[in-house]
Design a protein around this motif. Structure first.
Motif, PDB file in Angstrom:
ATOM      1  N   VAL A 146      45.071  41.353  26.203  1.00  0.00           N
ATOM      2  CA  VAL A 146      45.443  40.336  27.337  1.00  0.00           C
ATOM      3  C   VAL A 146      44.961  38.790  26.758  1.00  0.00           C
ATOM      4  O   VAL A 146      43.612  38.836  26.577  1.00  0.00           O
TER       5      VAL A 146
ATOM      6  N   VAL B 256      44.359  41.943  35.897  1.00  0.00           N
ATOM      7  CA  VAL B 256      45.413  42.461  34.778  1.00  0.00           C
ATOM      8  C   VAL B 256      44.493  43.668  34.287  1.00  0.00           C
ATOM      9  O   VAL B 256      45.131  44.871  34.130  1.00  0.00           O
ATOM     10  N   ARG B 257      43.175  43.498  33.890  1.00  0.00           N
ATOM     11  CA  ARG B 257      42.521  44.683  33.326  1.00  0.00           C
ATOM     12  C   ARG B 257      42.382  45.910  34.194  1.00  0.00           C
ATOM     13  O   ARG B 257      42.723  46.920  33.814  1.00  0.00           O
TER      14      ARG B 257
ATOM     15  N   PRO C 293      50.367  42.277  40.727  1.00  0.00           N
ATOM     16  CA  PRO C 293      49.910  43.157  39.795  1.00  0.00           C
ATOM     17  C   PRO C 293      51.015  44.254  39.539  1.00  0.00           C
ATOM     18  O   PRO C 293      50.854  44.791  38.387  1.00  0.00           O
TER      19      PRO C 293
ATOM     20  N   LYS D 135      53.121  33.102  37.316  1.00  0.00           N
ATOM     21  CA  LYS D 135      51.947  33.127  38.113  1.00  0.00           C
ATOM     22  C   LYS D 135      52.219  32.123  39.411  1.00  0.00           C
ATOM     23  O   LYS D 135      53.240  31.401  39.236  1.00  0.00           O
TER      24      LYS D 135
ATOM     25  N   LEU E  30      53.707  43.715  37.387  1.00  0.00           N
ATOM     26  CA  LEU E  30      53.219  43.377  36.026  1.00  0.00           C
ATOM     27  C   LEU E  30      52.957  44.780  35.143  1.00  0.00           C
ATOM     28  O   LEU E  30      53.624  44.940  34.225  1.00  0.00           O
TER      29      LEU E  30
ATOM     30  N   LEU F 149      52.873  35.687  30.492  1.00  0.00           N
ATOM     31  CA  LEU F 149      52.474  35.454  31.895  1.00  0.00           C
ATOM     32  C   LEU F 149      51.741  34.125  32.110  1.00  0.00           C
ATOM     33  O   LEU F 149      51.130  33.494  31.349  1.00  0.00           O
TER      34      LEU F 149
ATOM     35  N   VAL G 214      42.609  36.237  36.685  1.00  0.00           N
ATOM     36  CA  VAL G 214      43.651  36.845  36.054  1.00  0.00           C
ATOM     37  C   VAL G 214      43.337  37.942  35.009  1.00  0.00           C
ATOM     38  O   VAL G 214      43.805  39.151  35.021  1.00  0.00           O
ATOM     39  N   GLN G 215      42.271  37.720  34.151  1.00  0.00           N
ATOM     40  CA  GLN G 215      41.516  38.714  33.431  1.00  0.00           C
ATOM     41  C   GLN G 215      41.276  40.071  34.205  1.00  0.00           C
ATOM     42  O   GLN G 215      41.582  41.131  33.625  1.00  0.00           O
TER      43      GLN G 215
ATOM     44  N   VAL H 147      49.933  40.688  26.416  1.00  0.00           N
ATOM     45  CA  VAL H 147      50.162  39.910  27.660  1.00  0.00           C
ATOM     46  C   VAL H 147      49.546  38.615  27.207  1.00  0.00           C
ATOM     47  O   VAL H 147      48.440  38.489  27.184  1.00  0.00           O
TER      48      VAL H 147
ATOM     49  N   TYR I 135      44.354  46.808  36.841  1.00  0.00           N
ATOM     50  CA  TYR I 135      45.592  47.521  37.203  1.00  0.00           C
ATOM     51  C   TYR I 135      45.987  48.365  35.873  1.00  0.00           C
ATOM     52  O   TYR I 135      46.490  49.386  36.210  1.00  0.00           O
ATOM     53  N   LEU I 136      45.858  47.584  34.789  1.00  0.00           N
ATOM     54  CA  LEU I 136      46.417  48.469  33.365  1.00  0.00           C
ATOM     55  C   LEU I 136      45.505  49.593  33.321  1.00  0.00           C
ATOM     56  O   LEU I 136      46.124  50.624  32.854  1.00  0.00           O
TER      57      LEU I 136
END
Length: 232
Positions: A9, A20-21, A108, A104, A111, A81, A16-17, A53, A23-24
């Motif tokens: 990412v 995203v981290r 999430p 944006k 994504l 993104l 955002v970091q 990403v 949820y992934l």
């Protein structure tokens, strides 16, 4: 081979970091994060991820340049993104080699769904109809097992989207495909208002496989419909 679960990412916003981290990683991916373009390029080179990403608005290098640099080195899928929401911006991002584009603010869950869809397309190992599709007396060949395209024996470097587009057209030469059909084959799901993205992919594909992209021999335009691969 086990699909690559590593994701890089590249985004300079800590919030955002973190989202995203979180949820992934909850979905089973191993996530690496970089806050600027230079670190992101180095991280992608070192970790060899299954997907990147990429934010377009980075503090040091434009995301578009990062995308071009990654694409020049690798065919790793790229999900852009960004806050840039204009259609021309989306089309340009896909034209320079991205596989998908999410604006944006984003969901999430969406994504994660898009990451799954991209990896399913690129790592799914679709069973080919035949091992080699050959055209123009063998001058133009598609190796569906090795995922290679050759013009007069020379390998042509295609992005994953360009390759999927070409294979879709090549399975039924002479059949006219609408842009809507090609979007669903190449992107995997419907992009509302994104028909022009296929035009961008076709333009890039022609540059790589045609001797004269302005007068294509293989990838033909069917006016009022879409595109087809010529019967040669």
């Amino acid at each position: 081979m086990e699909p690559n679960k590593k994701i890089v990412v590249i985004d300079d916003e800590p919030s955002v970091q973190d989202v995203v981290r979180a949820y992934l990683e909850k979905d089973g991916y191993h996530v690496f994060v970089a806050g600027n373009g230079r670190d992101g390029l180095a991280l992608a080179e070192r970790t060899k991820p299954g997907l990147v990403v990429l934010d377009l608005m980075l503090p040091d290098i434009a995301g578009e340049e990062i995308c071009r640099e990654i694409r020049s080195r690798s065919d790793v899928p790229i999900l852009m993104l960004t806050a840039k929401s204009a259609e021309d911006e989306r089309v340009n991002g896909l034209a320079i080699g991205a596989d998908d584009y999410l604006t944006k603010p984003f969901s999430p869950r969406e994504l994660v769904a898009r990451v799954r869809a991209i990896l399913r397309r690129t790592q799914g190992g679709e069973i080919p109809l035949v091992e080699t599709l050959s055209f123009d007396g063998g001058r133009f060949e598609i190796d569906t097992v090795g995922h290679e395209v050759r013009i007069e024996g020379q390998i042509v470097d295609l992005t994953p989207n360009e390759y999927r587009l070409l294979v879709t057209l090549a399975r039924y030469p002479g059949r006219a495909y609408s842009r809507f059909e090609l979007i669903n084959h190449v992107q995997g799901y419907d992009f509302e208002g994104y028909e022009r993205t296929i035009d961008a992919h076709v333009k890039n594909l022609r540059k790589k496989v045609e001797m004269d992209p302005k007068h294509p021999r293989y990838v033909e335009t069917v006016f009022g419909v879409g595109y087809r691969l010529a019967k040669r």
